[in-house]
Design an enzyme around this catalytic site. Sequence first.
Site, PDB file in Angstrom:
ATOM      1  CG  ASP A 192      -2.276   0.616   0.948  1.00 34.43           C
ATOM      2  OD1 ASP A 192      -2.317   1.855   0.874  1.00 34.43           O
ATOM      3  OD2 ASP A 192      -3.284  -0.099   0.797  1.00 34.43           O
ATOM      4  CG  HIS A 232      -5.311   3.767   1.422  1.00 32.08           C
ATOM      5  ND1 HIS A 232      -4.964   2.480   1.052  1.00 32.08           N
ATOM      6  CD2 HIS A 232      -6.636   3.878   1.212  1.00 32.08           C
ATOM      7  CE1 HIS A 232      -6.047   1.849   0.626  1.00 32.08           C
ATOM      8  NE2 HIS A 232      -7.083   2.674   0.700  1.00 32.08           N
ATOM      9  CB  SER A 280      -9.401   0.414   1.350  1.00 25.98           C
ATOM     10  OG  SER A 280      -8.948   0.690   0.060  1.00 25.98           O
TER      11      SER A 280
END
Length: 428
Positions: free
Chosen positions: A66, A105, A267
């Site tokens: 990620d 994220h 996610s």
Amino acid sequence: MRRRLLLVVGIALTGALLTGATPSPDPTTAEDEDPIRSQQYWLEDYGITQAWETTRGAGVTIAVIDSGIADGPPEFEGAVIGGTDVSGVGTPDGRTPVDVINRNHGSQVASLAAARGTGEDAGMIGVAPEANLLSISLGFGASATVPFSEQVAKAMVWAVDNGADIINLSFTTNRTGWDESWDEAFLYAYEHDVVVVVAAGNRGSGTDVVGAPATIPGVLTVAGVDPEGRASIEASTQGITIGISAPSERLLGVTLDGKVEGWKGTSGAAPIVAGVAALVRSAHPELNAVNVINRIIQTARTPPGVTRVPDPFYGYGLVDAAAAVETNVPRVTQNPMGSLPRWIELNRRKEVGPQPTPTVTPVEIPPLPPAEPPAAAAAPGLPTADSLRYGTLPLVALSGAGILVVLGGIATARRVRSARVRRSPGNL
């Protein structure tokens, strides 16, 4: 020559930030309960706290490919055991988030999978709080100097080589196909017994169809549901490759500066399932990746109204951590999510193998007659036998016959004339 599909556009993270503030305490909870823990409804609703009575994921390593897991938040202390950067702009340990817009994220994803809290009963805690993490930072779009397809392929191989038991991919390319280099990278993971968990994508982020890597055979693709267990229309995408469902709304995640913020999207659903996979692998170390995936989908709870599975909205159903850990599930030999080797065999250009040597049956041909000896050379200007046979003699014969005809005609004419003279009046 191997085709290269450069995925430089259409790449999307599958989670969206909802608020920048630390979540408010739930007024219905007890005063001594941690306000953050009280909002992690998925821990109780999806059998995770019950599964913790058996295991918390010790001995299992989850690789988060990620934007990078931040170095600093206490929830990750002792959890991240290694990392790398494949974007060309991050730090060698993979702990410096590289994405310009979504720098939180990677940390949010990792916290749902294996955050360790800030105390015994305080702070955000992941599904597998005793599992280890690998932080592999990659860049999306213009935030990297390396093509995205190359980053993913390299990250997959690095994760496998550095001990990953589970790989989490919380992004989509918004297209069903993928670069051929991913064939080798994902095959490498399967051949080394790694479970690959992938987010399905979100309609709210512009993903209308499930895209790669969630379309690659063999991965466990995760769709999202709301807190009531209903398919999330905005925070999920639906399709035939869905394997399992998990919460994708009213989620929490740790940011790079250590805050706990609300967010939504698959996610977050994907790392919840990756954490469940870690619990299964920890409780059943004898199981290979295929049977870990099979346990998760076979023990899923069927949502109300669903009569056949897999379902394009839920896959095999809602993930149930306790059932996946505790239920006796018969073993299988084939990945229920499909076979990438078989797909490659059918869809990629096959290599031409050794060709068989043709066998020929001999045919006997009779010998030709001997050639006639060449004629003796003749002097120039003299007729040859052939010229006499086919030229001179026929010409002489035709000429002689013509002369005889002419002479006969002359003689006949003379006789006629003589007869006329004798009969004329003057001769009577």
